[in-house]
Design a protein around this motif. Structure first.
Motif: not given
Length: 358
Positions: A82, A35, A66, A149, A153
Motif C-alpha cells: 500500500r 484507489r 497498491e 496498514d 487510502y
C-alpha cells in the motif's frame, strides 16, 4: 483502462475514456492500482495553463493505491504494498537532497515531460509525472512511498500533497511560535491544513480569510479563532493586533493581489509565507524602501518546506495522535465518472477536498 483526460489546455472539463493505457513500465518502475485521489487546486491551475503542463494529459497528483507490479532493480517495494504517490520524488544525491531539502530536488520534474499514458490517438502525459485520475499509473519507484496498514487510502492521498504542503508551511517554513498571531488567506484544503499546522504550533489567534462562508465556518472547526471575508481583513487586523499586523500571514491562493494584501497585513518584522502556486507572468509589486524599512521576512514554501518523507511521517503521527483532523477535510466523494462534478465543487468553493474513489 479508464482515465480522465484533458485534451487541450484551457478546457474546463475532462473526458473519462476507457481506451487509455499506462505505459513506461520497466526497470526502476512500479505499476500502481489507484484507489483514491484528491482534487488539488494545482490540477485546475494546470488545466487552465497557470501551471505549465503539456497536453493532452491526465490530471491528478494526490493519490494512493497498491502496487500491482514491480520492475527490475526496485528494492524495498513488492507487489501488494500500500503506497501513497509522491509527485516530487527525491533523487537522494543532488545538493538539495544532501542538505535535507528534498522538496527542492529537481529530479522529479524531469518525469513531467515524459508521457506515461497512451491511447489510440497518441501519447498522453500525466500531471506532475503522475496522473492519478486513472485506474492505474506507472511511476518511478521513488514516487511510491509505503504507508502503514492503519492509514486509509483517502487519508494517504491527502498527505501526498495538500496536507503536507499546508502543515509544512506552518511548521517547517514559517516555524510559527507559541502565542503568536496568524492570518491564513485562502481556506481550501491546503489553507485548512495550514490552520491546523499553526494550531499544532501553539498560535494564540488564527484568522481564516476566505470569500466563501462555508469555508470560513469550516476553518473555525479546524482551529481558527476568527474567520472573515477578504473585505473585513483590514478591520480584523485593527481589532486583533491594534493595527500593527499579524506575526505570520500565509498566502494560500497563488495571486499577486492576495500576496500584496498578505504583505500589508503582516507586522513589521513579521513573516509572510507564500504557499499558493501562481502564474509565471503574475508579478508581485514591492518597492525597495518598504523591503528595507519593514524588515518583513518573505518565505516561499514549496511542498511543505522540508524533507518530504519526514513530513509524511509527521502528518501520519499527528493524525494518529488526534492532533490534526484529516477525515473532515474530505467534504465530498465522487466516482471517476463524476470527475467534472468535483471540478465544479472546487471552483465554487463548495468543497474543501473532494476524494475521487477509483
Amino acid at each position: 483502462m479508464r482515465a480522465a483526460v484533458l485534451h487541450e489546455i484551457g478546457q474546463d472539463k475532462l473526458e473519462v475514456l476507457d481506451d487509455v493505457e499506462a505505459v513506461g513500465f520497466g526497470p526502476g518502475k512500479v505499476r500502481i492500482r489507484v484507489r483514491a485521489t484528491g482534487l488539488c487546486h494545482s490540477d485546475v491551475s494546470a488545466m487552465s495553463g497557470v501551471l505549465p503542463q503539456p497536453a493532452p494529459f491526465v490530471p491528478g497528483h494526490e493519490g494512493a493505491g497498491e502496487i500491482v507490479d514491480v520492475g527490475d532493480g526496485v528494492g524495498g517495494l513488492q507487489q501488494g504494498d500500500r503506497v501513497l504517490m509522491c509527485w516530487l520524488p527525491a533523487c537522494g544525491a543532488c545538493p538539495a537532497c544532501r542538505r535535507g531539502q528534498s522538496q527542492l530536488c529537481l529530479a522529479g520534474f524531469l518525469n513531467a515531460g515524459t508521457p506515461n499514458f497512451r491511447r489510440p490517438g497518441g501519447d498522453v502525459f500525466g500531471f506532475a509525472g503522475t496522473g492519478t485520475f486513472a485506474e492505474e499509473v506507472v511511476v518511478g519507484a521513488g514516487c511510491a512511498v509505503p504507508i502503514p496498514d492503519d492509514v486509509p487510502y483517502e487519508i494517504a492521498a491527502l498527505i501526498g500533497c495538500g496536507v503536507t504542503t499546508g502543515l509544512g508551511a506552518a511548521i517547517n517554513t514559517a516555524k510559527v511560535t507559541a502565542g503568536s498571531s496568524v492570518a491564513v488567506i485562502g481556506c481550501g484544503g491546503v489553507g485548512i491544513s495550514t490552520i491546523q499546522g499553526a494550531r499544532v504550533q501553539g498560535a494564540a489567534r488564527i484568522v481564516a480569510v476566505d470569500p466563501v462562508a462555508s469555508r470560513r465556518e469550516a476553518a473555525l472547526r479546524f482551529g481558527a479563532t476568527d474567520a472573515v471575508p477578504p473585505d473585513e481583513l483590514a478591520d480584523a487586523k485593527q481589532r486583533i493586533t491594534g493595527g500593527e499586523g499579524f506575526d505570520y500571514v500565509f498566502e494560500v491562493v497563488g495571486r499577486s493581489a492576495t500576496a500584496r494584501t498578505a504583505y500589508d497585513t503582516t507586522r513589521r518584522g513579521g513573516t509572510l509565507c507564500i504557499v499558493g502556486a501562481g502564474a509565471m507572468d503574475d508579478f508581485l509589486q514591492l518597492n525597495m524602501f518598504e523591503l528595507f524599512f519593514d524588515e518583513k521576512r518573505i518565505l516561499p514554501s514549496m511542498y511543505g518546506g522540508g524533507d518530504v518523507l519526514r513530513s509524511y511521517e509527521r502528518a501520519i503521527a499527528l493524525w494518529r495522535a488526534g492532533r490534526i483532523d484529516l477525515e473532515s477535510l474530505i467534504t465530498h466523494r465522487v466516482q471517476l465518472a463524476e470527475i467534472n462534478e468535483a471540478l465544479t465543487q472546487m471552483r465554487t468553493g463548495e468543497a474543501l477536498r473532494t476524494c475521487i474513489e477509483i
